[in-house]
Design a protein around this motif. Structure first.
Motif, PDB file in Angstrom:
ATOM      1  N   ILE A  27       0.650  -1.187  -0.252  1.00 41.48           N
ATOM      2  CA  ILE A  27       0.144   0.054   0.076  1.00 41.48           C
ATOM      3  C   ILE A  27       0.729   1.279  -0.213  1.00 41.48           C
ATOM      4  CG2 ILE A  27      -1.555   1.482   1.441  1.00 41.48           C
ATOM      5  CD1 ILE A  27      -3.273  -1.062   2.623  1.00 41.48           C
ATOM      6  N   ALA A  28       1.907   1.622   0.826  1.00 34.87           N
ATOM      7  CA  ALA A  28       2.536   2.754   0.880  1.00 34.87           C
ATOM      8  C   ALA A  28       3.323   3.267  -0.570  1.00 34.87           C
ATOM      9  CB  ALA A  28       3.798   2.074   2.077  1.00 34.87           C
ATOM     10  N   ILE A  29       3.847   1.760  -1.162  1.00 36.22           N
ATOM     11  CA  ILE A  29       4.464   1.994  -2.477  1.00 36.22           C
ATOM     12  C   ILE A  29       3.304   2.352  -3.495  1.00 36.22           C
ATOM     13  CG2 ILE A  29       5.808   0.784  -4.141  1.00 36.22           C
ATOM     14  CD1 ILE A  29       6.685  -1.437  -2.435  1.00 36.22           C
ATOM     15  N   GLY A  30       2.242   1.531  -3.870  1.00 33.02           N
ATOM     16  CA  GLY A  30       1.396   1.861  -4.002  1.00 33.02           C
ATOM     17  C   GLY A  30       0.841   3.539  -4.598  1.00 33.02           C
ATOM     18  N   LEU A  31       0.497   3.856  -3.461  1.00 32.56           N
ATOM     19  CA  LEU A  31       0.253   5.419  -3.250  1.00 32.56           C
ATOM     20  C   LEU A  31       1.793   6.561  -3.505  1.00 32.56           C
ATOM     21  CD1 LEU A  31      -1.628   5.195   0.312  1.00 32.56           C
ATOM     22  CD2 LEU A  31      -2.596   5.281  -1.780  1.00 32.56           C
ATOM     23  N   THR A  32       3.008   5.452  -3.350  1.00 31.11           N
ATOM     24  CA  THR A  32       4.139   6.236  -3.192  1.00 31.11           C
ATOM     25  C   THR A  32       4.489   6.856  -4.992  1.00 31.11           C
ATOM     26  OG1 THR A  32       4.876   6.226  -1.506  1.00 31.11           O
ATOM     27  CG2 THR A  32       6.211   7.288  -2.954  1.00 31.11           C
ATOM     28  N   GLU A  33       4.208   5.740  -5.825  1.00 30.99           N
ATOM     29  CA  GLU A  33       4.700   5.536  -6.766  1.00 30.99           C
ATOM     30  C   GLU A  33       3.148   5.843  -7.277  1.00 30.99           C
ATOM     31  OE1 GLU A  33       5.946   1.211  -7.648  1.00 30.99           O
ATOM     32  OE2 GLU A  33       8.036   2.078  -7.060  1.00 30.99           O
ATOM     33  N   GLY A  34       1.874   6.104  -7.175  1.00 32.04           N
ATOM     34  CA  GLY A  34       1.139   6.191  -8.162  1.00 32.04           C
ATOM     35  C   GLY A  34       0.540   4.947  -8.619  1.00 32.04           C
ATOM     36  N   TRP A  35       0.593   4.029  -8.197  1.00 31.91           N
ATOM     37  CA  TRP A  35      -0.239   3.154  -9.240  1.00 31.91           C
ATOM     38  C   TRP A  35      -1.455   3.734  -9.859  1.00 31.91           C
ATOM     39  CZ3 TRP A  35       0.111  -1.880  -4.523  1.00 31.91           C
ATOM     40  CH2 TRP A  35       1.683  -1.985  -5.359  1.00 31.91           C
ATOM     41  N   ASP A  36      -2.160   2.552 -10.891  1.00 33.05           N
ATOM     42  CA  ASP A  36      -3.346   2.257 -11.631  1.00 33.05           C
ATOM     43  C   ASP A  36      -3.822   1.580 -11.106  1.00 33.05           C
ATOM     44  OD1 ASP A  36      -2.364  -0.460 -12.429  1.00 33.05           O
ATOM     45  OD2 ASP A  36      -1.858   0.730 -14.623  1.00 33.05           O
ATOM     46  N   ALA A  37      -4.924   1.138 -11.306  1.00 35.23           N
ATOM     47  CA  ALA A  37      -6.458   0.657 -10.991  1.00 35.23           C
ATOM     48  C   ALA A  37      -6.156  -1.426 -11.270  1.00 35.23           C
ATOM     49  CB  ALA A  37      -7.548   0.212 -12.108  1.00 35.23           C
ATOM     50  N   ASP A  38      -5.410  -1.260 -12.508  1.00 37.18           N
ATOM     51  CA  ASP A  38      -4.872  -2.977 -12.883  1.00 37.18           C
ATOM     52  C   ASP A  38      -4.351  -2.585 -11.300  1.00 37.18           C
ATOM     53  OD1 ASP A  38      -6.592  -2.867 -14.479  1.00 37.18           O
ATOM     54  OD2 ASP A  38      -5.217  -2.909 -16.273  1.00 37.18           O
ATOM     55  N   ARG A  39      -3.193  -2.267 -10.926  1.00 39.14           N
ATOM     56  CA  ARG A  39      -2.069  -2.251  -9.978  1.00 39.14           C
ATOM     57  C   ARG A  39      -2.859  -2.663  -8.207  1.00 39.14           C
ATOM     58  NH1 ARG A  39       2.949  -1.421 -11.198  1.00 39.14           N
ATOM     59  NH2 ARG A  39       3.831  -2.848  -9.423  1.00 39.14           N
ATOM     60  N   TRP A  40      -4.052  -1.961  -8.002  1.00 40.87           N
ATOM     61  CA  TRP A  40      -4.557  -2.178  -7.364  1.00 40.87           C
ATOM     62  C   TRP A  40      -5.601  -3.145  -6.890  1.00 40.87           C
ATOM     63  CZ3 TRP A  40      -2.648  -0.639  -2.460  1.00 40.87           C
ATOM     64  CH2 TRP A  40      -2.010   1.068  -3.119  1.00 40.87           C
ATOM     65  N   HIS A  41      -6.134  -3.741  -8.020  1.00 39.52           N
ATOM     66  CA  HIS A  41      -6.601  -5.310  -7.900  1.00 39.52           C
ATOM     67  C   HIS A  41      -5.882  -6.219  -8.098  1.00 39.52           C
ATOM     68  CE1 HIS A  41     -10.341  -7.649  -9.250  1.00 39.52           C
ATOM     69  NE2 HIS A  41      -8.844  -8.274 -10.000  1.00 39.52           N
ATOM     70  N   GLU A  42      -4.551  -6.281  -8.590  1.00 40.51           N
ATOM     71  CA  GLU A  42      -3.854  -7.002  -7.921  1.00 40.51           C
ATOM     72  C   GLU A  42      -3.672  -7.438  -6.856  1.00 40.51           C
ATOM     73  OE1 GLU A  42      -0.371  -7.078 -10.482  1.00 40.51           O
ATOM     74  OE2 GLU A  42      -1.393  -7.177 -12.450  1.00 40.51           O
ATOM     75  N   ALA A  43      -2.433  -6.138  -5.950  1.00 43.09           N
ATOM     76  CA  ALA A  43      -2.439  -6.287  -5.134  1.00 43.09           C
ATOM     77  C   ALA A  43      -3.440  -6.266  -3.647  1.00 43.09           C
ATOM     78  CB  ALA A  43      -2.117  -4.631  -4.304  1.00 43.09           C
TER      79      ALA A  43
END
Length: 358
Positions: free
Chosen positions: A181-197
């Protein structure tokens, strides 16, 4: 799927349990031959086969269930034999009545099955007399007691190590979920990356269920086990850690889903989101430290001994790395719902790490 493949288990029964079963059967039969003058002690052999279980407590329960089923079945069969004789229809009547009696008494499947089998064996084995029936009950008790003694004396199993490793692994994977979550918020993941997470976070629920099942099996193996000793202290610690992780798994899954459902291109640029990412990274560090404290308690898989560290319990974590509560002076008009939800989750996680009441 090939139906024949269902006959095989995914894993082998421990060879030591096979040896204990064989020893229990031989010992039970030989003891019955010395104590009881009669035919081959079938009931003793069957009892020994069934009562040797992975844990002493399970063996004790199986012994009680089988003994109760045999007593009911033998008494039922003897009574009907003395009343109606030994015709084929009498055997069928006894079997049907055994099924109905087990249902009425709400017996366990083991006891219920044994009532019918014992009654049938008694009626078809030969001349039925009160002495014959008493001998069959005595055979069963001897077989069950011998199996219990053998299971207790020949290296009673301690199933703590699989549970201990499962809890440590769950703590590591939960920490990784917070770090994602910390990495995704920092890097600005898209919806697909968040779905994998999110899929990875949801998998933690099944992992937690498996860890709890392992803890239950470990507790079962220590019940009535003379080798329990200090293992129970480790088990209590692991149970406490698993309870903390249950809450953390729920929170990290909810946080990941909230971000997946509400992520937007401008989310990364919000300064409050950056502060949240920092706090979540610190949560991940705290949970990873919890995992390290669990792993610091070592278990020797060869002799079942345990090495307890002298530090604090793993469930009693030190003060977490979280800073003072974040201040949001002016909520973002586009992301305020997500930011509010994440702040509330961080607050609840902090309370869990500190052991505070909600």
């Amino acid at each position: 799927m090939n139906p024949v493949s269902r006959l095989r288990s995914s894993s082998r029964t421990p060879f030591l349990q096979v040896v204990k079963t064989a020893v229990a059967v031989v010992a039970a039969v030989l003891l019955c031959r010395l104590v009881i003058d009669g035919p081959f002690p079938t009931f003793a052999a069957i009892a020994a086969l069934l009562v040797v279980q992975p844990s002493i407590n399970q063996s004790f329960v199986k012994g009680l269930e089988r003994s109760a089923g045999v007593v009911l079945g033998v008494v039922l069969a003897t009574g009907f034999h003395l009343w109606l004789g030994d015709a084929v229809w009498v055997v069928l009547v006894v079997i049907v009545l055994a099924i109905l009696l087990s249902w009425a008494l709400r017996l366990t499947p083991t006891s219920a099955t044994q009532v019918g089998i014992s009654g049938m064996l008694v009626l078809t084995a030969g001349v039925v007399t009160p002495n014959y029936s008493a001998d069959r009950i005595l055979e069963t008790v001897i077989g069950a007691v011998v199996a219990l003694v053998v299971n207790a004396l020949i290296v009673p199993p301690v199933l703590l190590e699989p549970a201990h490793l499962a809890v440590a692994r769950l703590a590591r994977d939960t920490a990784a979920a917070f770090e994602r979550i910390a990495i995704g918020l920092t890097e600005g993941w898209d919806a697909d990356r968040w779905h994998e997470a999110l899929l990875q976070a949801r998998a933690l629920r099944q992992q937690h269920a498996r860890a709890e099942a392992s803890l239950t099996a470990a507790g079962e193996s220590l019940t009535m086990n003379p080798r329990g000793g200090r293992h129970r202290t480790i088990l209590q610690r692991d149970v406490a850690v698993a309870e903390h992780l249950r809450v953390l798994v729920t929170r990290v899954t909810g946080m990941t889903r909230a971000i997946r459902d509400n992520t937007a291109p401008g989310l990364r640029s919000d300064p409050v989101v950056g502060s949240i990412a920092t706090e979540v990274a610190r949560i991940g560090a705290d949970v990873r430290a919890l995992s390290a404290r669990v792993e610091a308690t070592r278990i020797d898989a060869l002799d079942g001994t345990a090495a307890l560290d002298e530090g604090p319990d793993p469930a009693e974590a030190a003060a977490p790395a979280l800073t003072a509560p974040l201040r949001v002076v002016r909520p973002n008009s586009q992301h305020w719902v997500l930011i509010g939800a994440l702040l509330e989750d961080i607050r609840r996680v902090r309370e869990e790490l500190l052991g505070e009441d909600d």
